[in-house]
Design a protein around this motif. Structure first.
Motif, PDB file in Angstrom:
ATOM      1  N   UNK A 263      20.572  39.038  56.766  1.00 55.41           N
ATOM      2  CA  UNK A 263      19.717  38.716  55.633  1.00 55.41           C
ATOM      3  C   UNK A 263      20.517  38.372  54.394  1.00 55.41           C
ATOM      4  N   UNK A 264      19.818  38.364  53.253  1.00 59.98           N
ATOM      5  CA  UNK A 264      20.435  37.948  51.991  1.00 59.98           C
ATOM      6  C   UNK A 264      21.572  38.877  51.586  1.00 59.98           C
ATOM      7  N   UNK A 265      21.390  40.188  51.769  1.00 58.37           N
ATOM      8  CA  UNK A 265      22.437  41.140  51.377  1.00 58.37           C
ATOM      9  C   UNK A 265      23.720  40.871  52.173  1.00 58.37           C
ATOM     10  N   UNK A 266      23.575  40.733  53.481  1.00 57.71           N
ATOM     11  CA  UNK A 266      24.743  40.520  54.335  1.00 57.71           C
ATOM     12  C   UNK A 266      25.421  39.200  54.007  1.00 57.71           C
ATOM     13  N   UNK A 267      24.630  38.147  53.805  1.00 59.19           N
ATOM     14  CA  UNK A 267      25.203  36.840  53.475  1.00 59.19           C
ATOM     15  C   UNK A 267      25.966  36.892  52.155  1.00 59.19           C
ATOM     16  N   UNK A 268      25.445  37.638  51.181  1.00 58.03           N
ATOM     17  CA  UNK A 268      26.134  37.763  49.889  1.00 58.03           C
ATOM     18  C   UNK A 268      27.458  38.499  50.047  1.00 58.03           C
ATOM     19  N   UNK A 269      27.473  39.546  50.855  1.00 57.37           N
ATOM     20  CA  UNK A 269      28.708  40.287  51.092  1.00 57.37           C
ATOM     21  C   UNK A 269      29.779  39.386  51.712  1.00 57.37           C
ATOM     22  N   UNK A 270      29.368  38.528  52.639  1.00 56.68           N
ATOM     23  CA  UNK A 270      30.308  37.598  53.259  1.00 56.68           C
ATOM     24  C   UNK A 270      30.772  36.551  52.255  1.00 56.68           C
ATOM     25  N   UNK A 271      29.832  36.036  51.459  1.00 59.67           N
ATOM     26  CA  UNK A 271      30.169  34.995  50.485  1.00 59.67           C
ATOM     27  C   UNK A 271      31.214  35.475  49.488  1.00 59.67           C
ATOM     28  N   UNK A 272      31.177  36.749  49.126  1.00 54.78           N
ATOM     29  CA  UNK A 272      32.113  37.283  48.140  1.00 54.78           C
ATOM     30  C   UNK A 272      33.553  37.221  48.614  1.00 54.78           C
ATOM     31  N   UNK A 273      33.776  37.491  49.904  1.00 55.39           N
ATOM     32  CA  UNK A 273      35.164  37.617  50.379  1.00 55.39           C
ATOM     33  C   UNK A 273      35.634  36.439  51.220  1.00 55.39           C
ATOM     34  N   UNK A 274      34.739  35.835  51.995  1.00 60.27           N
ATOM     35  CA  UNK A 274      35.154  34.761  52.901  1.00 60.27           C
ATOM     36  C   UNK A 274      34.966  33.384  52.310  1.00 60.27           C
ATOM     37  N   UNK A 275      33.986  33.237  51.403  1.00 60.22           N
ATOM     38  CA  UNK A 275      33.658  31.916  50.864  1.00 60.22           C
ATOM     39  C   UNK A 275      34.073  31.740  49.410  1.00 60.22           C
ATOM     40  N   UNK A 276      34.610  32.781  48.793  1.00 61.84           N
ATOM     41  CA  UNK A 276      35.070  32.674  47.409  1.00 61.84           C
ATOM     42  C   UNK A 276      33.957  32.447  46.413  1.00 61.84           C
TER      43      UNK A 276
END
Length: 300
Positions: free
Chosen positions: A216-229
């Motif tokens: 969901x949105x929470x998980x995607x945001x966590x990934x975006x912070x570290x993997x997508x800059x």
């Protein structure tokens, strides 16, 4: 074994510890060690396994890598260390944030490009305490991975092709119930397509991630912070974050997602940086009531 090195001479200050800390999954992370001027990190790349060693010396950072993915690690090291980050666009309006930003000018938003590695960790962290999540991730690595190349004695993050073939009940002794186990298995099966998110615009990348049931949105945001800059990612739905943001920015001991977003609105475009600074402050609201209980799913 392949071993190659390069020296980075960034035109901006970099603090290795604060920049790469979000990639560390707690004390005793078998895939990474973090010191003030030195970092070891094991990862999987499109070219194969790799271990990277970063050492800060004055204004230079020496990067050495081992394994089939060594060249990829060296090529992408500037991105990992925040080359695409734009901290100069951040305007700190709150006095606490202003002071933290001044003292932590070397903290940059990292971009690991390792989407599936970050995604599996974030799925494990869904709706459990940090202690539980760290314990499960460490157990998963030790049970289903292999030694990383190089001299650091690290383990690699588990390979998606391994995790995708495990039955859901194999995750149970590691503290992962069927819901998260099935999500990890789905993520692993779709790993090649999910890794492509690293080359997409952020909105498209988030959409691709959330197409997987259980992400969901929470998980995607966590990934975006570290993997997508992503400098603007906000983990809406977090258990503790709204309280901490409300406490630091407004002196309110309790908050919710709406209040958190309202307080972060002046930092839109750079909200992830504001959150990183708030977290680094160590300021926590006074406790009220009981802590979120620790559970042992493996015993259920």
């Amino acid at each position: 074994m392949v071993m190659i090195s390069r020296t980075l001479r960034p035109a901006y200050p970099i603090d290795l510890r604060s920049t790469l800390r979000p990639l560390l999954r707690g004390a005793g992370d078998p895939t990474m060690t973090l010191a003030r001027q030195e970092v070891w990190r094991a990862t999987r790349t499109p070219d194969g396994a790799a271990t990277a060693h970063f050492v800060a010396r004055g204004g230079e950072i020496e990067v050495t890598a081992w394994g089939p993915g060594a060249a990829f690690v060296l090529d992408t090291a500037p991105e990992l260390l925040g080359q695409s980050d734009r901290p100069e666009e951040f305007v700190p309006k709150h006095p606490i944030i202003r002071d933290l930003h001044r003292r932590m000018m070397g903290m940059r938003i990292c971009k690991s490009l390792a989407v599936v590695e970050a995604l599996i960790c974030s799925v494990i962290e869904q709706k459990v305490t940090t202690i539980e999540a760290r314990r499960s991730y460490h157990a998963l690595v030790k049970a289903h991975s292999e030694p990383a190349p190089g001299p650091a004695g690290l383990l690699l993050p588990p390979a998606p092709e391994v995790l995708g073939k495990l039955p859901y009940y194999a995750y149970h002794p590691l503290g992962l119930e069927r819901r998260r186990a099935d999500t990890i298995r789905r993520v692993s099966v779709w790993a090649p397509k999910l890794e492509l998110a690293a080359s997409m615009p952020l909105q498209e990348a988030r959409h691709r991630l959330t197409m997987i049931p259980g992400v969901g949105a929470w998980t995607a945001a966590e990934v975006a912070m570290v993997a997508l800059g992503d400098p603007d990612a906000v983990s809406v739905g977090d258990y503790h974050l709204p309280h901490q943001v409300s406490w630091v920015l407004a002196g309110e001991p309790r908050g919710n997602d709406d209040r958190m977003l309202e307080l972060l609105e002046p930092y839109r475009g750079q909200r992830s940086r504001a959150i990183r600074l708030i977290s680094a402050s160590g300021r926590q609201p006074p406790r009220r009531g009981h802590r979120m209980p620790l559970r042992s799913i493996a015993r259920i």
